[in-house]
Design an enzyme around this catalytic site. Structure first.
Site, mmCIF file in Angstrom:
data_model
loop_
_atom_site.group_PDB
_atom_site.id
_atom_site.type_symbol
_atom_site.label_atom_id
_atom_site.label_comp_id
_atom_site.label_asym_id
_atom_site.label_seq_id
_atom_site.Cartn_x
_atom_site.Cartn_y
_atom_site.Cartn_z
ATOM 1 N N THR A 20 -11.121 41.905 -38.165
ATOM 2 C CA THR A 20 -11.746 42.531 -39.338
ATOM 3 C C THR A 20 -10.803 43.541 -39.993
ATOM 4 O O THR A 20 -10.744 43.650 -41.215
ATOM 5 C CB THR A 20 -13.051 43.265 -38.918
ATOM 6 O OG1 THR A 20 -13.813 42.412 -38.074
ATOM 7 C CG2 THR A 20 -13.887 43.642 -40.116
ATOM 8 N N ASP A 69 -14.434 59.346 -38.302
ATOM 9 C CA ASP A 69 -14.001 58.560 -37.138
ATOM 10 C C ASP A 69 -12.514 58.721 -36.843
ATOM 11 O O ASP A 69 -11.828 59.549 -37.441
ATOM 12 C CB ASP A 69 -14.359 57.083 -37.323
ATOM 13 C CG ASP A 69 -13.468 56.396 -38.341
ATOM 14 O OD1 ASP A 69 -13.001 57.089 -39.268
ATOM 15 O OD2 ASP A 69 -13.237 55.179 -38.215
ATOM 16 N N LYS A 95 -12.284 52.608 -47.278
ATOM 17 C CA LYS A 95 -13.413 53.522 -47.213
ATOM 18 C C LYS A 95 -12.866 54.912 -46.892
ATOM 19 O O LYS A 95 -11.743 55.037 -46.413
ATOM 20 C CB LYS A 95 -14.442 53.047 -46.197
ATOM 21 C CG LYS A 95 -13.938 52.810 -44.791
ATOM 22 C CD LYS A 95 -15.057 52.176 -43.971
ATOM 23 C CE LYS A 95 -14.644 51.917 -42.531
ATOM 24 N NZ LYS A 95 -14.037 50.579 -42.351
ATOM 25 N N SER A 115 -9.078 52.780 -35.245
ATOM 26 C CA SER A 115 -10.255 53.381 -35.859
ATOM 27 C C SER A 115 -11.178 54.062 -34.861
ATOM 28 O O SER A 115 -10.766 54.967 -34.153
ATOM 29 C CB SER A 115 -10.989 52.319 -36.659
ATOM 30 O OG SER A 115 -12.007 52.904 -37.405
ATOM 31 N N HIS A 116 -12.404 53.558 -34.777
ATOM 32 C CA HIS A 116 -13.434 54.208 -33.955
ATOM 33 C C HIS A 116 -13.306 53.837 -32.477
ATOM 34 O O HIS A 116 -14.067 54.346 -31.661
ATOM 35 C CB HIS A 116 -14.807 53.785 -34.466
ATOM 36 C CG HIS A 116 -14.955 52.294 -34.539
ATOM 37 N ND1 HIS A 116 -14.246 51.540 -35.449
ATOM 38 C CD2 HIS A 116 -15.654 51.433 -33.797
ATOM 39 C CE1 HIS A 116 -14.535 50.255 -35.258
ATOM 40 N NE2 HIS A 116 -15.384 50.160 -34.269
ATOM 41 N N ASP A 135 -11.778 57.074 -41.967
ATOM 42 C CA ASP A 135 -12.355 56.319 -43.084
ATOM 43 C C ASP A 135 -13.883 56.210 -43.012
ATOM 44 O O ASP A 135 -14.513 55.782 -43.961
ATOM 45 C CB ASP A 135 -11.700 54.930 -43.231
ATOM 46 C CG ASP A 135 -11.797 54.068 -41.988
ATOM 47 O OD1 ASP A 135 -12.354 54.546 -40.968
ATOM 48 O OD2 ASP A 135 -11.308 52.918 -42.027
ATOM 49 N N ARG A 136 -14.476 56.604 -41.883
ATOM 50 C CA ARG A 136 -15.944 56.542 -41.795
ATOM 51 C C ARG A 136 -16.542 57.932 -41.973
ATOM 52 O O ARG A 136 -15.857 58.941 -41.807
ATOM 53 C CB ARG A 136 -16.371 56.006 -40.428
ATOM 54 C CG ARG A 136 -15.910 54.601 -40.169
ATOM 55 C CD ARG A 136 -16.510 54.087 -38.881
ATOM 56 N NE ARG A 136 -16.063 52.722 -38.651
ATOM 57 C CZ ARG A 136 -16.712 51.850 -37.902
ATOM 58 N NH1 ARG A 136 -17.823 52.201 -37.282
ATOM 59 N NH2 ARG A 136 -16.250 50.627 -37.758
ATOM 60 N N ASP A 156 -9.727 57.197 -37.579
ATOM 61 C CA ASP A 156 -8.728 57.141 -38.641
ATOM 62 C C ASP A 156 -9.228 57.731 -39.957
ATOM 63 O O ASP A 156 -8.585 57.563 -40.995
ATOM 64 C CB ASP A 156 -8.223 55.711 -38.839
ATOM 65 C CG ASP A 156 -9.328 54.752 -39.229
ATOM 66 O OD1 ASP A 156 -10.496 55.010 -38.877
ATOM 67 O OD2 ASP A 156 -9.032 53.736 -39.890
ATOM 68 N N LYS A 211 -2.262 47.527 -38.979
ATOM 69 C CA LYS A 211 -2.599 46.640 -40.095
ATOM 70 C C LYS A 211 -1.704 46.907 -41.281
ATOM 71 O O LYS A 211 -1.120 47.995 -41.403
ATOM 72 C CB LYS A 211 -4.075 46.766 -40.460
ATOM 73 C CG LYS A 211 -4.432 47.933 -41.325
ATOM 74 C CD LYS A 211 -5.897 47.833 -41.764
ATOM 75 C CE LYS A 211 -6.261 49.116 -42.502
ATOM 76 N NZ LYS A 211 -7.634 49.143 -42.954
ATOM 77 N N ARG A 271 -23.512 41.797 -32.895
ATOM 78 C CA ARG A 271 -24.203 42.792 -33.719
ATOM 79 C C ARG A 271 -25.440 42.142 -34.316
ATOM 80 O O ARG A 271 -25.363 41.077 -34.933
ATOM 81 C CB ARG A 271 -23.293 43.290 -34.837
ATOM 82 C CG ARG A 271 -21.996 43.897 -34.343
ATOM 83 C CD ARG A 271 -21.404 44.843 -35.373
ATOM 84 N NE ARG A 271 -20.010 45.162 -35.111
ATOM 85 C CZ ARG A 271 -19.584 46.007 -34.177
ATOM 86 N NH1 ARG A 271 -20.442 46.598 -33.382
ATOM 87 N NH2 ARG A 271 -18.289 46.242 -34.027
HETATM 88 C C1 VG1 Z 1 -16.645 46.958 -37.776
HETATM 89 C C2 VG1 Z 1 -17.736 47.212 -38.790
HETATM 90 C C3 VG1 Z 1 -17.230 46.880 -40.178
HETATM 91 C C4 VG1 Z 1 -15.957 47.684 -40.470
HETATM 92 C C5 VG1 Z 1 -14.933 47.455 -39.369
HETATM 93 C C6 VG1 Z 1 -13.726 48.343 -39.527
HETATM 94 O O1 VG1 Z 1 -16.275 45.594 -37.811
HETATM 95 O O2 VG1 Z 1 -18.890 46.470 -38.496
HETATM 96 O O3 VG1 Z 1 -18.232 47.161 -41.126
HETATM 97 O O4 VG1 Z 1 -15.406 47.309 -41.698
HETATM 98 O O5 VG1 Z 1 -15.513 47.743 -38.095
HETATM 99 O O6 VG1 Z 1 -14.065 49.697 -39.552
HETATM 100 P P1 VG1 Z 1 -16.808 44.510 -36.750
HETATM 101 O O7 VG1 Z 1 -16.109 43.238 -37.089
HETATM 102 O O8 VG1 Z 1 -16.510 45.048 -35.394
HETATM 103 O O9 VG1 Z 1 -18.283 44.453 -36.975
HETATM 104 V V1 VG1 Z 1 -12.920 50.848 -39.091
HETATM 105 O O10 VG1 Z 1 -13.526 52.324 -39.367
HETATM 106 O O11 VG1 Z 1 -12.845 50.373 -37.507
HETATM 107 O O12 VG1 Z 1 -11.541 50.398 -39.788
HETATM 108 CO CO CO Z 2 -12.161 53.713 -39.163
#
Ligand code: VG1
Ligand code: CO
Length: 546
Positions: A18, A280, A379, A116-117, A284-285, A282, A129, A499
């Site tokens: 993703t 979060d 984001k 990220s998170h 962005d959340r 990085d 990325k 999910r």
């Molecule tokens: C998750 C979230 C998605 C978001 C992605 C990256 O993806 O559901 O909405 O865009 O993380 O967020 P997934 O494929 O695990 O559902 V971040 O803040 O990790 O860049």
């Molecule tokens: Co993030």
């Protein structure tokens, strides 16, 4: 200094998910692993004729392996003839800041280092990325090309120069390339000052408005401190856990009520400030919290859209809204009332890029605590927090009043996501396959109090370039607009993560303050009946409910 060509084994599994490639740190530490992916990026850019003499942006969220990866990438960039790399001081740049700097400095693109998170540290996760010149995540045609290269390349090019000093602002040469270490916050802070009414927010803090911003020991701390405490005059100590740590203090830097439990406890207690927020790993959340109320991210998007014109950057109104498919339809109601389009895209910010570039959407959001706008192509956590501060300053209302009034006007979309983490991948895939096999027979069926209007596996056709993305999540849409959505995560690093997303609309204001899980209970039961999720994964309960 010389440039070397080093033989490497192709790592066929380096398929970006993703949000780029996310794996355990220990996997990234295998000899040649990071290099394989980075070489594939440069080969992809090289094939487009884009590398020589160009500028790239490079930075990450400060997690374990960040500095080491930056040194490697710099030496590889030099070996590939890149002209200049802009690196955040100490290797620190939030994901939105990378996007901002790429756009402001007209760079070719950027490399973001973050998972990220996901947790950090030697046993945690790492990620990488590539973002393109609009500042946003590379579209599928580029990530696919990168993936193809990772399967076949057999060597990578790297300079044997020593490490670069990342801690002093200024320019250094590496082979023929310039490395410019930049202030991590400055460009981003300037952009924010142009979008929001900083005078009004400053006056709000002067009147004694209180706030807590939890940086979760991740990358947003320095940004929040510089802007909220520095430029906006909030008292020192408003931003807590502000220093990025390599292991995020051992926590999960994911701003939701489960992982930001300390902030939620504060906001629920007698000493709650007026406003709470968190971001979060990085940056962005975002999570927005009022007293005893965590705002659902889907509602936050709808509320920002309904009130966009309070902020100077959006004074002329919005052109459209885009939300990911699983995100609630609260934003659709606002779009409808404003007479603008609402786009439904697959999960992941990269799908918003074309809509933003084409001027079709101004605001975008995802249910996963992600909100943003046309100001960049990611984001943006601090942006969302500043928007809410601007809204509170402009209206004089509390978070609770703003949310209740929004529901009274548009109705409430009860919403929840249930995650089943690290389940057996085979079982998860089998469940999704079985579900897909059932979809045709579900249409028109009565399930409990609901009738199925549509059941499909979401396919998105990009309205700008007509590219098609299929198999983006199973959705079961009821005639009253209620929905059940199931998909597998593309960011998890252990087994599979299922999910389950649930949504139910309630127009009656007398029923706007029910317990969310209770309001959704009939849909939760139907989801289990249709998918057999618990039986198939062997899990009694979801790992996380948000
Ligand atoms: C998750 C979230 C998605 C978001 C992605 C990256 O993806 O559901 O909405 O865009 O993380 O967020 P997934 O494929 O695990 O559902 V971040 O803040 O990790 O860049
Ligand atoms: Co993030």
């Amino acid at each position: 200094m010389t440039i070397q060509t080093i033989a490497t084994t192709p790592f066929a599994g380096q398929r970006p998910g993703t949000s780029g490639l996310r794996k355990k740190v220990t996997e990234f530490q295998q000899p040649g692993y990071l290099e394989n992916f980075v070489e594939a990026i440069f080969l992809t850019l090289g094939a487009l004729g884009e590398v020589q003499g160009r500028t790239l942006v490079l930075g990450g969220d400060g997690r374990y392996f960040n500095r080491q990866a930056i040194q490697t990438i710099l030496r590889m960039a030099a070996a590939h003839g890149v002209g200049r790399v802009l690196v955040g001081r100490g290797g620190i740049l939030s994901t939105p800041a990378v996007s901002c700097v790429i756009r402001k400095r007209a760079a070719l693109g950027g490399i973001v280092l973050s998972a990220s998170h996901n947790p950090g540290g030697p046993d945690g996760d790492f990620g990488i990325k590539y973002n393109i010149d609009n500042g946003g995540p590379a579209p599928e045609k580029i990530t696919d090309a990168i993936y193809e290269h990772t399967k076949t390349l057999s060597s990578y090019r790297i300079s044997d120069a020593g490490p670069v000093d990342l801690d002093s602002i200024g320019s250094i040469r590496l082979e023929g390339m310039e490395v410019e270490v930049i202030d991590s916050v400055a460009d981003y802070a300037e952009l924010m000052a142009g979008l929001f009414d900083f005078d009004a927010i400053r006056a709000l803090f002067q009147r004694g408005f209180t706030m807590r911003f939890d940086g979760m020991h991740a990358v947003s701390g320095p940004y929040a401190k510089a802007i909220i405490e520095g430029m906006l005059g909030a008292p020192a100590g408003t931003v807590v856990n502000a220093e990025p740590l390599e292991d995020f203090g051992g926590h999960h830097p994911d701003p939701n009520p489960v992982n930001a439990a300390e902030l939620i406890a504060l906001m629920d207690g007698p000493d709650a400030p007026d406003f709470g927020a968190a971001s979060d790993g990085d940056g962005d959340r975002n999570m927005i919290v009022g007293r005893k109320l965590a705002v659902s991210p889907s509602d936050s998007l709808a509320i920002i859209a309904a009130n966009a014109t309070v902020a100077p950057g959006y004074r002329d109104g919005i052109k459209g809204i885009a939300r990911s498919m699983p995100t609630s339809q609260a934003a659709d109601r606002v779009a409808n009332a404003l007479g603008v389009s609402c786009f439904e895209t697959p999960t992941g910010w990269k799908y918003f890029g074309n809509l933003l570039d084409a001027g079709l959407a101004t605001l975008c959001g995802e249910e996963s605590y992600g909100t943003g706008s046309m100001h960049i192509r990611e984001k943006d956590g601090v942006w969302a927090v500043l928007f809410w501060l601007n809204l509170i300053a402009a209206t004089g209302k509390s978070v609770n009043e703003i949310v209740q009034e929004h529901w009274a006007r548009f109705g409430r979309n009860y919403y929840s996501r249930h995650d089943y983490e690290a389940v057996d991948a085979g079982a998860a895939n089998a469940m999704m396959e079985a579900l897909r096999g059932k979809l045709e027979s579900l249409a028109g069926q009565t399930l409990g109090d609901f009738r199925v209007q549509l059941a499909d596996d979401f396919t998105y056709t990009d309205p700008v370039d007509n590219s098609v993305s299929s198999r983006q999540g199973v959705r079961i849409v009821m005639t009253d607009g209620s929905r059940i959505v199931l998909r597998l995560s593309g960011t998890g690093t252990e087994g599979a993560t299922v999910r389950l997303y649930l949504e139910r609309y309630e127009a009656d204001p007398a029923r706007h303050n029910l317990d969310t899980q209770q309001a959704l209970a009939p849909l939760i039961a139907i989801a289990e009946q249709v998918s057999g999720l618990k039986a198939r994964t062997g899990r009694e309960q979801p790992s996380v409910v948000t």
